[in-house]
Design an enzyme around this catalytic site. Structure first.
Site, mmCIF file in Angstrom:
data_model
loop_
_atom_site.group_PDB
_atom_site.id
_atom_site.type_symbol
_atom_site.label_atom_id
_atom_site.label_comp_id
_atom_site.label_asym_id
_atom_site.label_seq_id
_atom_site.Cartn_x
_atom_site.Cartn_y
_atom_site.Cartn_z
ATOM 1 N N PHE A 131 108.996 -64.510 32.064
ATOM 2 C CA PHE A 131 109.184 -63.281 31.281
ATOM 3 C C PHE A 131 109.134 -62.044 32.181
ATOM 4 O O PHE A 131 108.492 -61.041 31.845
ATOM 5 C CB PHE A 131 108.136 -63.170 30.174
ATOM 6 C CG PHE A 131 108.290 -64.180 29.078
ATOM 7 C CD1 PHE A 131 109.422 -64.183 28.278
ATOM 8 C CD2 PHE A 131 107.304 -65.135 28.845
ATOM 9 C CE1 PHE A 131 109.572 -65.118 27.258
ATOM 10 C CE2 PHE A 131 107.442 -66.069 27.827
ATOM 11 C CZ PHE A 131 108.576 -66.062 27.028
ATOM 12 N N VAL A 132 109.791 -62.137 33.334
ATOM 13 C CA VAL A 132 109.810 -60.996 34.264
ATOM 14 C C VAL A 132 110.852 -60.012 33.751
ATOM 15 O O VAL A 132 112.056 -60.167 33.982
ATOM 16 C CB VAL A 132 110.134 -61.445 35.700
ATOM 17 C CG1 VAL A 132 109.985 -60.264 36.667
ATOM 18 C CG2 VAL A 132 109.225 -62.594 36.121
ATOM 19 N N ARG A 133 110.374 -59.014 33.043
ATOM 20 C CA ARG A 133 111.262 -58.042 32.398
ATOM 21 C C ARG A 133 110.628 -56.662 32.479
ATOM 22 O O ARG A 133 109.434 -56.507 32.178
ATOM 23 C CB ARG A 133 111.504 -58.415 30.938
ATOM 24 C CG ARG A 133 112.092 -59.800 30.743
ATOM 25 C CD ARG A 133 112.142 -60.191 29.287
ATOM 26 N NE ARG A 133 112.618 -61.558 29.115
ATOM 27 C CZ ARG A 133 112.667 -62.183 27.944
ATOM 28 N NH1 ARG A 133 112.282 -61.550 26.839
ATOM 29 N NH2 ARG A 133 113.106 -63.431 27.878
ATOM 30 N N GLY A 134 111.434 -55.678 32.869
ATOM 31 C CA GLY A 134 110.897 -54.328 33.009
ATOM 32 C C GLY A 134 109.812 -54.310 34.065
ATOM 33 O O GLY A 134 110.006 -54.769 35.188
ATOM 34 N N ASN A 135 108.628 -53.824 33.684
ATOM 35 C CA ASN A 135 107.515 -53.760 34.640
ATOM 36 C C ASN A 135 106.424 -54.770 34.312
ATOM 37 O O ASN A 135 105.270 -54.597 34.700
ATOM 38 C CB ASN A 135 106.928 -52.345 34.681
ATOM 39 C CG ASN A 135 106.344 -51.920 33.333
ATOM 40 O OD1 ASN A 135 106.513 -52.611 32.331
ATOM 41 N ND2 ASN A 135 105.657 -50.786 33.313
ATOM 42 N N LYS A 136 106.791 -55.850 33.589
ATOM 43 C CA LYS A 136 105.793 -56.830 33.162
ATOM 44 C C LYS A 136 106.250 -58.248 33.491
ATOM 45 O O LYS A 136 107.438 -58.520 33.602
ATOM 46 C CB LYS A 136 105.562 -56.726 31.650
ATOM 47 C CG LYS A 136 105.094 -55.366 31.170
ATOM 48 C CD LYS A 136 105.007 -55.336 29.654
ATOM 49 C CE LYS A 136 104.613 -53.957 29.144
ATOM 50 N NZ LYS A 136 104.579 -53.903 27.665
ATOM 51 N N CYS A 194 121.615 -80.540 33.399
ATOM 52 C CA CYS A 194 121.379 -81.960 33.660
ATOM 53 C C CYS A 194 119.960 -82.391 33.389
ATOM 54 O O CYS A 194 119.688 -83.566 33.245
ATOM 55 C CB CYS A 194 121.766 -82.308 35.099
ATOM 56 S SG CYS A 194 120.638 -81.693 36.347
#
Length: 277
Positions: free
Chosen positions: A263-268, A123
């Site tokens: 971009f919260v992905r893996g350990n970063k 929306c």
């Protein structure tokens, strides 16, 4: 209540350099249906959503639009008995609400919200026509948090583990509300990321949990302004997303004293606003 998934037989096409192969195979897709929302007899908007947790969705939407502040202001929420499909069965796609502001001096500005709410599962900016209106909505006060980075990086995987509809369809977003200890209190899925967030916030609103201090809104999508604003209206001091953050989301989070990571992905992750613990 309508189904949340639909099963089809679809052609599966595989193309190589020399040949094209077509095989029929079963597929499961996410259901998207309209939900007409009527407030005090006024047709406020129609939003496209995945059926389920509709009353939570509407509570979250009304809070985000500044029409309510507490669940007690919604005296009645019911599906319209006359909303029937070709099979003469209730479609459960029209929801009627009676809203009475707790403060009698506060008028429901339904006209301005009604005029600008689009019909979409994504929306976007709801009920607003200018940047000034975007920034002027007043929600619960934000009490800043300093989350532990080691906790933050665990949240996307915890959210992913509870995305049961995504496992079946690959076609829905998810929103979750986490404590600062990394516990997911509630998770909702929907074809629209804004709907998923509204369902999460609406659930907590209906259970008398606002303001949502010391919590983080966790999104499987990007972090847009609208999601940061929805969090702010509920007093949620932090938002993290597996995708990117937009410029207005970053500016809004910083102005509100919120924590924001993308971009919260893996350990970063990218740290856009707020302080780390």
């Amino acid at each position: 209540m309508g189904r949340i998934t639909q099963h089809l037989q679809v052609p599966r096409v595989v193309s190589t350099e020399t040949k094209v192969f077509v095989n029929t195979r079963p597929d499961t897709i996410a259901v998207e249906e309209p939900l007409e929302i009527r407030v005090n007899g006024t047709n406020l908007t129609t939003t496209m959503r995945t059926p389920g947790h509709d009353i939570e969705l509407v509570h979250g939407l009304l809070l985000a639009e500044g029409l309510i502040r507490d669940a007690s202001e919604v005296s009645t929420a019911r599906y319209c008995a006359g909303a029937v499909g070709p099979d003469n069965q209730n479609t459960y796609n029209v929801l009627e609400l009676d809203v009475v502001p707790a403060n009698p001096r506060r008028e429901l500005n339904l006209v301005s919200v009604q005029r600008n709410l689009p019909t979409s599962s994504a929306c976007g900016v709801c009920g607003t026509t200018s940047i000034e209106q975007l920034m002027d909505k007043k929600g619960w006060p934000i009490e800043p948090i300093t989350p532990d980075p080691r906790m933050i990086i665990t949240l996307p995987e915890k959210l992913r583990e509870r995305q049961k509809m995504f496992d079946k369809t690959g076609g829905v977003h998810a929103a979750g509300l986490a404590t600062l200890d990394g516990e997911l209190l509630v998770v909702r899925e929907d074809v629209g990321r804004h709907n998923a967030a509204d369902k999460v916030i609406g659930h907590m609103l209906m259970n008398g949990r606002l303001p949502l201090r010391d919590t983080i809104l966790v999104m499987s999508s990007r972090a847009s302004f609208e999601l940061v604003q929805k969090a702010a209206m509920a007093g949620i001091p932090g938002v993290i997303a597996v995708g990117a953050a937009t410029s207005l989301a970053v500016d809004t989070a910083r102005d509100a004293g919120m924590f924001l990571a993308g971009f919260v992905r893996g350990n970063k992750f990218n740290h856009y606003a707020g302080e780390l613990g």
